[in-house]
Design an enzyme around this catalytic site. Structure first.
Site, PDB file in Angstrom:
ATOM      1  N   GLU A 191     -13.704  17.505  56.576  1.00 15.46           N
ATOM      2  CA  GLU A 191     -12.679  17.406  55.522  1.00 15.46           C
ATOM      3  C   GLU A 191     -11.286  17.364  56.167  1.00 15.46           C
ATOM      4  OE1 GLU A 191     -13.295  19.311  51.432  1.00 15.46           O
ATOM      5  OE2 GLU A 191     -11.303  20.053  51.921  1.00 15.46           O
ATOM      6  N   ARG A 242      -2.983  30.917  45.945  1.00 14.52           N
ATOM      7  CA  ARG A 242      -1.905  31.850  46.314  1.00 14.52           C
ATOM      8  C   ARG A 242      -0.535  31.383  45.849  1.00 14.52           C
ATOM      9  NH1 ARG A 242      -5.101  34.150  50.251  1.00 14.52           N
ATOM     10  NH2 ARG A 242      -4.453  36.219  50.974  1.00 14.52           N
ATOM     11  N   HIS A 267     -12.061  34.436  39.727  1.00 13.38           N
ATOM     12  CA  HIS A 267     -12.123  34.712  41.175  1.00 13.38           C
ATOM     13  C   HIS A 267     -12.023  36.217  41.421  1.00 13.38           C
ATOM     14  CE1 HIS A 267     -10.796  34.595  45.388  1.00 13.38           C
ATOM     15  NE2 HIS A 267     -11.044  33.290  45.424  1.00 13.38           N
ATOM     16  N   GLU A 280      -2.618  26.597  53.150  1.00 16.55           N
ATOM     17  CA  GLU A 280      -3.624  25.582  53.513  1.00 16.55           C
ATOM     18  C   GLU A 280      -3.029  24.354  54.200  1.00 16.55           C
ATOM     19  OE1 GLU A 280      -3.430  27.139  50.598  1.00 16.55           O
ATOM     20  OE2 GLU A 280      -5.332  28.196  50.363  1.00 16.55           O
ATOM     21  N   HIS A 283      -6.898  30.145  41.045  1.00 14.84           N
ATOM     22  CA  HIS A 283      -6.878  31.208  42.048  1.00 14.84           C
ATOM     23  C   HIS A 283      -5.839  31.054  43.152  1.00 14.84           C
ATOM     24  CE1 HIS A 283      -9.046  28.131  44.331  1.00 14.84           C
ATOM     25  NE2 HIS A 283      -8.653  28.786  45.409  1.00 14.84           N
ATOM     26  N   ASP A 304      -9.348  23.995  55.209  1.00  9.44           N
ATOM     27  CA  ASP A 304      -7.967  24.463  55.391  1.00  9.44           C
ATOM     28  C   ASP A 304      -7.763  25.949  55.152  1.00  9.44           C
ATOM     29  OD1 ASP A 304      -8.322  24.636  52.687  1.00  9.44           O
ATOM     30  OD2 ASP A 304      -7.185  22.825  52.221  1.00  9.44           O
TER      31      ASP A 304
HETATM   32  C1  UD1 Z   1      -9.229  31.674  50.111  1.00  9.37           C
HETATM   33  C2  UD1 Z   1      -8.533  30.561  50.882  1.00  9.37           C
HETATM   34  C3  UD1 Z   1      -8.203  29.399  49.967  1.00  9.37           C
HETATM   35  C4  UD1 Z   1      -9.403  28.940  49.173  1.00  9.37           C
HETATM   36  C5  UD1 Z   1     -10.051  30.125  48.484  1.00  9.37           C
HETATM   37  C6  UD1 Z   1     -11.330  29.690  47.827  1.00  9.37           C
HETATM   38  C7  UD1 Z   1      -7.087  31.332  52.714  1.00  9.37           C
HETATM   39  C8  UD1 Z   1      -5.758  31.837  53.098  1.00  9.37           C
HETATM   40  N1  UD1 Z   1      -7.276  31.084  51.415  1.00  9.37           N
HETATM   41  O1  UD1 Z   1      -8.288  32.172  49.179  1.00  9.37           O
HETATM   42  O2  UD1 Z   1      -7.733  28.323  50.760  1.00  9.37           O
HETATM   43  O3  UD1 Z   1      -8.984  27.999  48.217  1.00  9.37           O
HETATM   44  O4  UD1 Z   1     -10.359  31.132  49.447  1.00  9.37           O
HETATM   45  O5  UD1 Z   1     -11.763  30.593  46.870  1.00  9.37           O
HETATM   46  O6  UD1 Z   1      -7.928  31.185  53.550  1.00  9.37           O
HETATM   47  N2  UD1 Z   1     -12.514  38.908  47.302  1.00  9.37           N
HETATM   48  C9  UD1 Z   1     -13.601  39.704  47.086  1.00  9.37           C
HETATM   49  N3  UD1 Z   1     -14.854  39.183  47.273  1.00  9.37           N
HETATM   50  C10 UD1 Z   1     -15.071  37.899  47.624  1.00  9.37           C
HETATM   51  C11 UD1 Z   1     -13.947  37.072  47.829  1.00  9.37           C
HETATM   52  C12 UD1 Z   1     -12.681  37.599  47.672  1.00  9.37           C
HETATM   53  O7  UD1 Z   1     -13.472  40.871  46.751  1.00  9.37           O
HETATM   54  O8  UD1 Z   1     -16.228  37.464  47.741  1.00  9.37           O
HETATM   55  C13 UD1 Z   1     -11.174  39.483  47.109  1.00  9.37           C
HETATM   56  C14 UD1 Z   1     -10.739  40.404  48.254  1.00  9.37           C
HETATM   57  O9  UD1 Z   1      -9.981  41.468  47.738  1.00  9.37           O
HETATM   58  C15 UD1 Z   1      -9.823  39.500  49.080  1.00  9.37           C
HETATM   59  C16 UD1 Z   1      -9.167  38.679  47.996  1.00  9.37           C
HETATM   60  O10 UD1 Z   1     -10.215  38.416  47.063  1.00  9.37           O
HETATM   61  O11 UD1 Z   1      -8.902  40.233  49.870  1.00  9.37           O
HETATM   62  C17 UD1 Z   1      -8.551  37.368  48.435  1.00  9.37           C
HETATM   63  O12 UD1 Z   1      -9.428  36.639  49.269  1.00  9.37           O
HETATM   64  P1  UD1 Z   1      -8.824  35.631  50.373  1.00  9.37           P
HETATM   65  O13 UD1 Z   1      -9.938  34.975  51.092  1.00  9.37           O
HETATM   66  O14 UD1 Z   1      -7.805  36.332  51.186  1.00  9.37           O
HETATM   67  O15 UD1 Z   1      -8.003  34.583  49.518  1.00  9.37           O
HETATM   68  P2  UD1 Z   1      -8.461  33.548  48.424  1.00  9.37           P
HETATM   69  O16 UD1 Z   1      -7.423  33.546  47.372  1.00  9.37           O
HETATM   70  O17 UD1 Z   1      -9.874  33.783  48.056  1.00  9.37           O
HETATM   71  N1  UDP Z   2     -17.332  27.486  42.296  1.00  8.25           N
HETATM   72  C1  UDP Z   2     -18.447  28.278  42.105  1.00  8.25           C
HETATM   73  N2  UDP Z   2     -18.386  29.318  41.225  1.00  8.25           N
HETATM   74  C2  UDP Z   2     -17.260  29.636  40.548  1.00  8.25           C
HETATM   75  C3  UDP Z   2     -16.109  28.833  40.757  1.00  8.25           C
HETATM   76  C4  UDP Z   2     -16.176  27.776  41.647  1.00  8.25           C
HETATM   77  O1  UDP Z   2     -19.494  28.029  42.696  1.00  8.25           O
HETATM   78  O2  UDP Z   2     -17.267  30.608  39.786  1.00  8.25           O
HETATM   79  C5  UDP Z   2     -17.397  26.386  43.262  1.00  8.25           C
HETATM   80  C6  UDP Z   2     -16.887  25.044  42.795  1.00  8.25           C
HETATM   81  O3  UDP Z   2     -17.867  24.306  42.116  1.00  8.25           O
HETATM   82  C7  UDP Z   2     -16.462  24.401  44.113  1.00  8.25           C
HETATM   83  C8  UDP Z   2     -15.983  25.569  44.929  1.00  8.25           C
HETATM   84  O4  UDP Z   2     -16.556  26.732  44.344  1.00  8.25           O
HETATM   85  O5  UDP Z   2     -17.585  23.850  44.786  1.00  8.25           O
HETATM   86  C9  UDP Z   2     -14.485  25.628  44.898  1.00  8.25           C
HETATM   87  O6  UDP Z   2     -14.068  26.833  45.379  1.00  8.25           O
HETATM   88  P1  UDP Z   2     -12.635  27.414  45.098  1.00  8.25           P
HETATM   89  O7  UDP Z   2     -12.102  26.838  43.844  1.00  8.25           O
HETATM   90  O8  UDP Z   2     -12.753  28.889  45.198  1.00  8.25           O
HETATM   91  O9  UDP Z   2     -11.810  26.916  46.365  1.00  8.25           O
HETATM   92  P2  UDP Z   2     -10.997  25.591  46.701  1.00  8.25           P
HETATM   93  O10 UDP Z   2     -11.883  24.414  46.527  1.00  8.25           O
HETATM   94  O11 UDP Z   2      -9.795  25.567  45.810  1.00  8.25           O
HETATM   95  O12 UDP Z   2     -10.571  25.808  48.114  1.00  8.25           O
END
Ligand code: UD1
Ligand code: UDP
Length: 386
Positions: free
Chosen positions: A120, A212, A243, A134, A210, A98
Site C-alpha cells: 500500500e 486522530r 473504535h 499517517e 476514529h 501508514d
Molecule cells: C491507529 C493508527 C491509524 C489507523 C488506526 C486504525 C497510528 C498512529 N494510528 O490509530 O493510522 O487508522 O489505528 O484503527 O498508528 N485500543 C484498545 N484496543 C485495541 C485498539 C485500540 O484498547 O484493540 C485503544 C488503546 O487505548 C489505544 C487507543 O485505542 O491506546 C488508540 O490506539 P492507537 O493504535 O494508538 O491509535 P488508533 O487511533 O487506533
Molecule cells: N472494520 C472492522 N470492524 C469495525 C470497523 C472496521 O473490521 O468495527 C474494518 C473495515 O472493514 C476495514 C478496516 O477495519 O477493513 C479499517 O480499519 P480502520 O477504519 O480502523 O482503519 P483505517 O483504514 O482508517 O486505517
C-alpha cells in the site's frame, strides 16, 4: 536452493486485514518461508482479525497501552523488533500502509540493513499534518523501502513525483483480495443488534469515525450531524461500531448514546463489517479502508475528512468528500436520502483499488526482485482512476 525468509510486520486492525491474505499466500510458495511479527499496537482489534483469518504471529511485541502516545508506539516497536530481527534474520521485511507500527517496523529493519517491502505504497495528501501522523509515516517509509507495492497507477505517480527510488509495482490493494473470502450473500450476523435490523425495509447507514486529526471539534461536529440526521429521518438506522480508543468512545457515547435508532456497538469482526457494508444503504466514515471497500460493494460513501489520499473512487463518482462541518455533512447525507437520482449516481460498484489478485502480484514481484523468477508481474490496470 535456500528459502527466502519473509517477515511481515503489522499491529493494527487495518494492517492485519490487508496483510492476512498476503501472509497466507506467501505461505503457499515453495520458495518462501513466511513468518509474522505482530507489534500488538492494537490488542483486541488485532486478535479479532487473526482469529477470522486463522493466523498466528511467530512473534508478538504486545506493545499496546491505554491512551498510548505516538512516541511510545514507535519506541516500543523499534526496541522490540531489534531482538526479533536478531533472532529471525529475515531476508525481507514487509510493512503495510501508514501506521506507527509501519514506520517503526521499517526503521528497525533499516537499522539492521534488512530490505523493506512497502505494501500500500504511494498514497499521499501532500499535507504532513493530515492525516496525522499517517502522511509522514508513509512518506518516510517510502524513502526506506526497496520494493513499493502501489495499489493504483496514481499511487505510483506520487512516488515518481517525489523521486522515490527502488522497484515499484502496481498491484491493486490486498483488501479486495480479503473481500473475496469475507463477503457472502447468505452471511448471518453474529452480533445480535445486526440480526435485528431490517435491511430490506429500512435505510441502514454504516458509520465509523476514529482518526486522530478529527479528535475534538471535528469529531463533535460529525456526531452532532449524525444525531440531527437520525432525528429528522424516521426511516433510517445508524450502525456505529465504535473504535476502542477512549478518546473516540467518550465523544461518540457522549453525543449519541440514548438516541433512538443510533446503534452504538463494540467493534465488530471484519466479516461482520464487510457484510454490514454490503447490506447498508450508504457509508459515512473517516476510515481509509472503508473508502476502498464500500465502492467495490456499490455503496455510496461520505468521507468525514477534509482531504483524502484515495481520490480514485471520488473520480469514479462513488465517494464524496463531506468534510468535518455539520452543515455540509447534513447537506450531502440529506441529498442521498431525499434524491433518488443523486443516490443512483453514486451507488454503482467500481473497483479502482483492485481485482482481487494483489497478493499474487506482490509475491511474484518479490520473487522477481530476489532473482527467483524471471517474470516481472504485469501491473494492475487501474484505468478508471487515472
Ligand atoms: C491507529 C493508527 C491509524 C489507523 C488506526 C486504525 C497510528 C498512529 N494510528 O490509530 O493510522 O487508522 O489505528 O484503527 O498508528 N485500543 C484498545 N484496543 C485495541 C485498539 C485500540 O484498547 O484493540 C485503544 C488503546 O487505548 C489505544 C487507543 O485505542 O491506546 C488508540 O490506539 P492507537 O493504535 O494508538 O491509535 P488508533 O487511533 O487506533
Ligand atoms: N472494520 C472492522 N470492524 C469495525 C470497523 C472496521 O473490521 O468495527 C474494518 C473495515 O472493514 C476495514 C478496516 O477495519 O477493513 C479499517 O480499519 P480502520 O477504519 O480502523 O482503519 P483505517 O483504514 O482508517 O486505517
Amino acid at each position: 536452493m535456500s528459502k527466502l525468509k519473509i517477515m511481515s510486520v503489522f499491529g493494527t486492525r487495518p494492517e492485519a486485514i490487508k496483510m492476512a491474505p498476503l501472509v497466507k499466500h506467501l505461505a503457499t510458495l515453495p520458495e518462501v518461508e513466511s513468518i509474522c511479527c505482530l507489534t500488538g499496537q492494537h490488542r483486541e482489534m488485532l486478535d479479532s482479525v487473526m482469529d477470522i483469518f486463522n493466523l498466528r504471529g511467530d512473534y508478538d511485541l504486545n506493545i499496546m497501552q491505554t491512551r498510548q502516545t505516538l512516541s511510545s508506539i514507535t519506541s516500543r516497536t523499534i526496541l522490540g523488533m531489534d531482538e526479533v530481527i536478531e533472532q529471525a534474520q529475515p531476508d525481507l521485511i514487509l510493512v503495510h500502509g501508514d501506521t506507527s507500527t509501519t514506520f517503526a517496523g521499517a526503521l528497525a529493519a533499516f537499522y539492521h540493513k534488512i530490505p523493506v517491502g512497502h505494501v500500500e505504497a504511494g498514497l499521499r495528501t501532500w499535507d504532513k499534518y493530515s492525516p496525522f501522523p499517517e502522511e509522514m509515516n508513509r512518506t518516510l517509509v517510502g524513502d526506506i523501502a526497496s520494493l513499493h507495492f502501489c495499489p493504483t497507477r496514481n499511487n505510483l505517480r506520487n512516488l515518481d513525483q517525489e523521486g522515490v527510488r527502488g522497484d515499484k509495482f502496481i498491484t491493486g490493494n490486498t483488501v479486495i483480495d480479503a473481500m473475496k473470502t469475507t463477503v457472502r450473500p447468505d452471511y448471518r450476523f453474529q452480533t445480535g443488534e445486526l440480526n435485528e435490523l431490517d435491511f430490506s425495509n429500512r435505510r441502514v447507514i454504516a458509520l465509523t469515525c476514529h482518526r486522530r486529526e478529527n479528535y475534538g471539534e471535528a469529531m463533535r461536529n460529525i456526531m452532532e450531524a449524525v444525531r440531527e440526521l437520525v432525528e429528522t429521518h424516521p426511516e433510517i438506522d445508524v450502525v456505529y461500531p465504535v473504535h476502542l480508543s477512549p478518546v473516540v468512545r467518550e465523544c461518540a457515547f457522549g453525543i449519541l448514546s440514548g438516541i433512538p435508532r443510533v446503534h452504538l456497538i463494540d467493534p465488530i469482526d471484519v466479516e461482520e463489517m464487510h457484510n454490514l457494508m454490503a447490506r447498508c444503504y450508504f457509508v459515512m466514515t473517516d476510515s481509509g479502508g472503508l473508502q476502498e471497500e464500500a465502492p467495490a460493494l456499490g455503496k455510496p460513501v461520505l468521507v468525514l475528512r477534509r482531504e483524502t489520499e484515495r481520490p480514485e473512487a471520488v473520480r469514479a463518482g462513488t465517494v464524496k468528500l463531506a468534510g468535518v462541518e455539520k452543515a455540509r455533512i447534513l447537506e450531502l447525507a440529506n441529498e442521498l436520502l431525499n434524491d433518488p437520482a443523486a443516490y443512483e449516481a453514486m451507488a454503482h460498484a467500481v473497483n479502482p483499488y483492485g481485482d482481487g489478485n494483489a497478493c499474487d502480484r506482490i509475491a511474484r514481484a518479490i520473487l522477481w526482485h530476489f532473482g527467483k523468477s524471471e517474470d516481472r508481474p504485469e501491473d494492475f490496470g487501474s484505468s478508471d482512476c487515472e
